[in-house]
Design a protein around this motif. Structure first.
Motif, mmCIF file in Angstrom:
data_model
loop_
_atom_site.group_PDB
_atom_site.id
_atom_site.type_symbol
_atom_site.label_atom_id
_atom_site.label_comp_id
_atom_site.label_asym_id
_atom_site.label_seq_id
_atom_site.Cartn_x
_atom_site.Cartn_y
_atom_site.Cartn_z
ATOM 1 N N THR A 77 2.907 9.541 144.866
ATOM 2 C CA THR A 77 4.082 9.742 143.728
ATOM 3 C C THR A 77 5.406 10.371 144.117
ATOM 4 O O THR A 77 6.298 9.844 143.617
ATOM 5 C CB THR A 77 3.812 9.839 142.467
ATOM 6 O OG1 THR A 77 3.520 11.456 143.221
ATOM 7 C CG2 THR A 77 2.838 9.781 141.941
ATOM 8 N N ASP A 78 5.550 11.566 145.038
ATOM 9 C CA ASP A 78 6.617 12.063 145.515
ATOM 10 C C ASP A 78 7.550 10.692 146.628
ATOM 11 O O ASP A 78 8.588 10.833 146.412
ATOM 12 C CB ASP A 78 5.999 13.145 146.701
ATOM 13 C CG ASP A 78 5.656 14.346 145.332
ATOM 14 O OD1 ASP A 78 6.287 14.010 144.320
ATOM 15 O OD2 ASP A 78 5.337 15.145 146.186
ATOM 16 N N PHE A 79 6.785 9.664 146.957
ATOM 17 C CA PHE A 79 7.174 8.887 147.858
ATOM 18 C C PHE A 79 7.918 8.633 147.234
ATOM 19 O O PHE A 79 9.276 7.346 148.183
ATOM 20 C CB PHE A 79 6.231 8.169 149.359
ATOM 21 C CG PHE A 79 6.634 7.713 150.582
ATOM 22 C CD1 PHE A 79 7.638 8.378 150.696
ATOM 23 C CD2 PHE A 79 7.254 6.348 150.419
ATOM 24 C CE1 PHE A 79 8.014 7.833 152.482
ATOM 25 C CE2 PHE A 79 7.210 5.186 151.040
ATOM 26 C CZ PHE A 79 8.010 5.684 152.162
ATOM 27 N N PHE A 80 7.256 7.640 146.030
ATOM 28 C CA PHE A 80 8.374 6.238 145.331
ATOM 29 C C PHE A 80 9.566 7.416 144.649
ATOM 30 O O PHE A 80 10.540 7.114 144.284
ATOM 31 C CB PHE A 80 7.593 6.227 144.449
ATOM 32 C CG PHE A 80 6.166 4.889 144.426
ATOM 33 C CD1 PHE A 80 7.079 3.809 143.918
ATOM 34 C CD2 PHE A 80 5.558 5.675 145.229
ATOM 35 C CE1 PHE A 80 5.850 2.884 145.057
ATOM 36 C CE2 PHE A 80 4.226 4.574 145.719
ATOM 37 C CZ PHE A 80 4.380 3.452 145.641
ATOM 38 N N ALA A 81 9.301 8.282 144.558
ATOM 39 C CA ALA A 81 9.797 9.001 143.540
ATOM 40 C C ALA A 81 11.374 9.639 144.507
ATOM 41 O O ALA A 81 13.294 9.339 144.118
ATOM 42 C CB ALA A 81 9.626 11.093 143.463
ATOM 43 N N ARG A 82 11.442 9.694 146.046
ATOM 44 C CA ARG A 82 12.421 10.280 147.519
ATOM 45 C C ARG A 82 13.541 9.051 146.648
ATOM 46 O O ARG A 82 14.362 8.858 147.259
ATOM 47 C CB ARG A 82 12.326 10.222 148.320
ATOM 48 C CG ARG A 82 11.606 9.381 148.947
ATOM 49 C CD ARG A 82 10.925 9.128 150.355
ATOM 50 N NE ARG A 82 11.954 9.901 151.183
ATOM 51 C CZ ARG A 82 11.744 10.798 152.182
ATOM 52 N NH1 ARG A 82 10.458 11.477 152.329
ATOM 53 N NH2 ARG A 82 12.492 11.241 153.124
ATOM 54 N N PHE A 83 13.201 7.516 146.106
ATOM 55 C CA PHE A 83 13.456 6.372 146.587
ATOM 56 C C PHE A 83 14.137 6.309 144.683
ATOM 57 O O PHE A 83 14.142 4.899 144.774
ATOM 58 C CB PHE A 83 12.820 5.005 146.871
ATOM 59 C CG PHE A 83 12.827 5.716 148.557
ATOM 60 C CD1 PHE A 83 14.053 5.311 149.595
ATOM 61 C CD2 PHE A 83 11.320 5.279 149.035
ATOM 62 C CE1 PHE A 83 13.360 5.454 150.392
ATOM 63 C CE2 PHE A 83 10.712 5.814 150.131
ATOM 64 C CZ PHE A 83 12.489 5.700 150.912
ATOM 65 N N ASN A 84 13.649 7.105 143.299
ATOM 66 C CA ASN A 84 14.138 6.215 142.508
ATOM 67 C C ASN A 84 13.326 5.636 141.543
ATOM 68 O O ASN A 84 14.021 4.568 141.162
ATOM 69 C CB ASN A 84 15.384 6.670 142.195
ATOM 70 C CG ASN A 84 16.916 7.969 142.599
ATOM 71 O OD1 ASN A 84 15.867 8.998 142.524
ATOM 72 N ND2 ASN A 84 17.698 7.801 142.943
ATOM 73 N N ILE A 85 12.258 5.300 141.773
ATOM 74 C CA ILE A 85 11.576 4.843 141.652
ATOM 75 C C ILE A 85 10.581 4.959 140.759
ATOM 76 O O ILE A 85 10.271 6.123 141.042
ATOM 77 C CB ILE A 85 10.502 3.403 142.999
ATOM 78 C CG1 ILE A 85 11.484 2.755 143.682
ATOM 79 C CG2 ILE A 85 9.841 2.014 142.460
ATOM 80 C CD1 ILE A 85 10.554 2.690 145.167
ATOM 81 N N SER A 86 10.958 4.252 139.522
ATOM 82 C CA SER A 86 10.135 5.088 138.223
ATOM 83 C C SER A 86 8.107 4.471 138.528
ATOM 84 O O SER A 86 8.261 3.277 138.843
ATOM 85 C CB SER A 86 10.701 4.802 136.895
ATOM 86 O OG SER A 86 10.349 3.104 136.807
ATOM 87 N N ILE A 87 7.450 4.795 138.085
ATOM 88 C CA ILE A 87 5.715 4.208 138.125
ATOM 89 C C ILE A 87 5.684 4.180 137.122
ATOM 90 O O ILE A 87 5.204 5.312 136.039
ATOM 91 C CB ILE A 87 5.162 4.937 139.241
ATOM 92 C CG1 ILE A 87 4.943 6.814 139.447
ATOM 93 C CG2 ILE A 87 6.024 4.697 140.758
ATOM 94 C CD1 ILE A 87 3.976 7.858 140.124
ATOM 95 N N GLY A 88 4.133 3.670 136.841
ATOM 96 C CA GLY A 88 3.301 3.756 135.304
ATOM 97 C C GLY A 88 1.827 4.143 135.758
ATOM 98 O O GLY A 88 1.272 3.308 136.711
ATOM 99 N N SER A 89 0.514 3.913 135.078
ATOM 100 C CA SER A 89 -0.399 3.942 135.490
ATOM 101 C C SER A 89 -0.848 2.162 135.768
ATOM 102 O O SER A 89 -0.454 1.514 135.091
ATOM 103 C CB SER A 89 -1.330 4.517 134.041
ATOM 104 O OG SER A 89 -0.695 5.875 133.922
#
Length: 489
Positions: A107-119
């Motif tokens: 999830t940190d890898f998505f966060a570095r690109f400011n991509i929000s995630i969900g279940s």
């Protein structure tokens, strides 16, 4: 040439000038007569911009501050993600990668690109209809209840947990031949029966196990690579599954592409190479513009499956060739069709007639169309095709057409009738996956020999053949590999 040699001597030992001259000579015939090739110098060259290659390029350049060149044959990054965008509504559907396992750091890898995630939710209103796609006959198969299947997966996880470090996140700790667990080398169907896990077979197969074809016949250790520890944790609630909240899974790789910028060579492949203990020399051609680029790098990371066609230009040694040639693969294909005869409330799933009434360990042989599944977008159904080592894209499409016509003529759709052409909205070749070898080759030390290739001639290897075909597990494998690649730089 003198200026090139002078610049080269600042970055590489003098002996490297010899293979460099050979590489330059090999490249010139491919360049336009009035256009000498570009020459670029990098710490690490990466071949393949799928999950493992794109991730490694970001980490090596942005976090370890080494220069990279990423060579990708497609015009986008992401490999088999395959996000479809409905041009009318803007809605998306991922017909390749469905979700991401929440492996440590993912999830940190998505966060570095400011991509929000969900279940990730796999709930569907469709009712599964089991059909033998060879005949069009309905299969009266009654799977175990959902609770029984999940209970079996929990027990499955208990059985396999002691062996996890032998296969994940790679084969670094794979046991010597005399120490390989007996269960690893028996057919997976026999393994499930031995441990009373037959109730878990339907969900294993339908989720990711079908990628190896007839799952019951595949050697257990390779079935565990297609459905193993983290998948079991995901299904039993011990590990989360997630997706981006908007834009589909491709949004991550579009962000990576923007980040890497001109360090990616798109629509390009290696046409010649020289690999030495001091560095590598890659002649790369853009197949759209015919532009040739020479990449001179201290290290090479190969992030594509090492099939004969994929590595034929990589200057393989006899040992590399003989080792990699032992692999056999499944070839997977996915697409979207929009023929209106499909029933949106039905999930058409292919099983042989012998699965009735409750034989959970019987499956179709590959090549085969695994299913037609509604996407939630108007008329669009996802098609999954599992091929063998030699199955081509044209053969996968033809097989889809054949199965569709069989179901149409047998009355399995809203209307029945004679043959009609499948209407493809999208189609993707996922290529060689689920690399495996024979039991005798495993016993002869294949994986010890395979990992001896790591680091030889300044070359390192990542991807499914060296780890597993799951995006975030490949990232985890890269995490252990990157320090080895960069040692001494």
């Amino acid at each position: 040439m003198l200026s090139v040699s002078w610049k080269l001597s600042r970055q590489f030992p003098p002996l490297v000038a010899i293979p460099f001259a050979l590489s330059l000579g090999a490249a010139l015939p491919f360049a336009d007569a009035n256009d000498l090739p570009d020459i670029i110098y990098r710490d690490v060259a990466v071949i393949g911009g799928g999950a493992s290659g794109a991730y490694a390029a970001v980490r090596i350049r942005d976090d370890f501050h080494k220069s990279v060149a990423l060579i990708e044959k497609q015009n986008i990054l992401g490999g088999m993600v395959d996000t479809y965008v409905d041009q009318k509504t803007g809605k998306t559907f991922d017909y390749g990668v469905q979700s991401f396992l929440n492996v440590s750091g993912a999830t940190d890898f998505f966060a570095r690109f400011n991509i929000s995630i969900g279940s990730s939710s796999s709930s569907s209103s469709s009712v599964t209809e089991y059909i033998d796609f060879r005949t069009g006959s309905k299969v009266d198969f009654e799977p175990p209840s959902s609770s029984k299947q999940i209970s079996a997966i929990a027990k499955f996880l208990e059985v396999i947990e002691p062996w996890e470090s032998m296969l994940f996140p790679g084969y670094w700790n794979f046991p010597e031949p005399s120490d390989i667990p007996d269960d690893f080398l028996i057919p997976f169907g026999e393994f499930l029966t031995k441990h009373g896990l037959e109730d878990g077979a339907p969900i294993i197969y339908a989720s990711t196990g079908l990628g190896v074809g007839n799952m019951s016949e595949v050697t257990t250790m390779f079935a565990l690579q297609s459905f193993g520890w983290d998948m079991a944790r995901g299904l039993t609630g011990k590990m989360g599954l997630f997706t981006p909240t908007s834009g589909g899974n491709q949004v991550l790789y579009d962000a990576i592409a923007k980040d890497l910028g001109d360090d990616v060579l798109y629509s390009s492949t290696v046409i010649d190479s020289r690999r030495t203990d001091f560095g590598v020399f890659l002649t790369v051609r853009n197949h759209k513009t015919n532009k040739v680029t020479l990449i001179i790098a201290r290290r090479l990371l190969v992030a594509i499956e090492p099939t004969k066609d994929n590595v034929k230009t990589l200057d393989l040694s006899p040992v590399e060739s003989s080792t990699l040639a032992k692999f056999t693969y499944s070839n997977e294909f996915a697409g979207l069709v929009d023929n209106p005869v499909f029933n949106e409330s039905t999930y058409y799933f292919n099983l042989p007639s012998s699965a009735a009434p409750d034989n959970t360990l019987v499956y179709q042989e590959d090549p085969m169309v695994a299913s037609f599944q509604y996407t939630g977008l108007e008329n669009l159904f996802r098609v999954m095709v599992i091929g063998n080592t030699t199955t081509t894209a044209d053969e996968a499409k033809a097989l889809s057409q054949e199965s569709f016509n069989t179901l149409l003529k047998s009355g399995r759709f809203i209307t029945s009738g004679q043959e009609q052409e499948l209407s493809w909205a999208a189609f993707a070749t996922h290529g060689a996956m689920h690399a495996r070898v024979t039991v005798d080759q495993v016993k002869a030390g294949f994986f010890q020999d395979l990992y001896k290739l790591q680091g030889a001639r300044s070359t390192w290897w990542t991807g499914g053949a060296f780890s597993a075909n799951f995006q975030t597990q490949l990232w985890k494998f890269d995490e252990g590999l990157i320090p080895k690649i960069l040692k001494g730089l």
